[in-house]
Design a protein around this motif. Sequence first.
Motif, mmCIF file in Angstrom:
data_model
loop_
_atom_site.group_PDB
_atom_site.id
_atom_site.type_symbol
_atom_site.label_atom_id
_atom_site.label_comp_id
_atom_site.label_asym_id
_atom_site.label_seq_id
_atom_site.Cartn_x
_atom_site.Cartn_y
_atom_site.Cartn_z
ATOM 1 N N LEU A 54 21.322 19.796 1.683
ATOM 2 C CA LEU A 54 22.776 19.948 1.733
ATOM 3 C C LEU A 54 23.172 21.161 2.573
ATOM 4 O O LEU A 54 24.107 21.094 3.359
ATOM 5 C CB LEU A 54 23.385 20.047 0.334
ATOM 6 C CG LEU A 54 24.902 20.141 0.315
ATOM 7 C CD1 LEU A 54 25.539 18.885 0.914
ATOM 8 C CD2 LEU A 54 25.418 20.377 -1.081
ATOM 9 N N PRO A 59 27.498 22.309 3.385
ATOM 10 C CA PRO A 59 28.034 21.841 2.110
ATOM 11 C C PRO A 59 29.433 21.236 2.199
ATOM 12 O O PRO A 59 29.831 20.460 1.347
ATOM 13 C CB PRO A 59 28.024 23.078 1.220
ATOM 14 C CG PRO A 59 28.012 24.232 2.170
ATOM 15 C CD PRO A 59 27.319 23.753 3.406
ATOM 16 N N LEU A 94 23.893 14.080 -2.908
ATOM 17 C CA LEU A 94 24.314 15.036 -1.890
ATOM 18 C C LEU A 94 25.834 15.072 -1.776
ATOM 19 O O LEU A 94 26.435 16.142 -1.673
ATOM 20 C CB LEU A 94 23.680 14.705 -0.539
ATOM 21 C CG LEU A 94 22.188 15.005 -0.426
ATOM 22 C CD1 LEU A 94 21.620 14.418 0.857
ATOM 23 C CD2 LEU A 94 21.935 16.499 -0.490
ATOM 24 N N SER A 98 28.277 18.219 -2.743
ATOM 25 C CA SER A 98 29.255 18.698 -1.777
ATOM 26 C C SER A 98 30.638 18.794 -2.406
ATOM 27 O O SER A 98 31.356 19.776 -2.205
ATOM 28 C CB SER A 98 29.282 17.768 -0.562
ATOM 29 O OG SER A 98 30.269 18.166 0.353
#
Length: 135
Positions: A54, A59, A94, A98
């Motif tokens: 990530l 991010p 992921l 985020s």
Amino acid sequence: MRQVAWLNAVPEYKDHKPKSGEMPKTSRRDRLAQDGVPPQLPDVFAGQYLLDWLFEIGPTQPAGMGSGPVTFQELAAWQQQAGIELQPWEASMLRRLSVEYLNESYEATNAARPPPYGELHRSPKLDKKLASFLD
């Protein structure tokens, strides 16, 4: 993930008005580094590679008038360039990480927001000022 976003945030103080030529505000992580204090991060027992990926991707992504979470399109482009094939659950995780980072990064601009993990650190400079004030 939320702890990293909290550390990277630059707290805003409601009653603070910047003066002309004032230095940029610093993040909590930078302030801890100035005080020689390592940041408190939770132990990661599984999935560290997802966090590494990530932060390799980023991010958050630019979106409209601010930031947005990593999109599945961004993940697909990253997979192609990195030569990595994500499992569907990894792509979903992921994206979720985020979103968590993005949410906390906005919330953490509130100077009064406590850290998601660990305890608040008080600057040694503040301790000295308080001690001299109370003497």
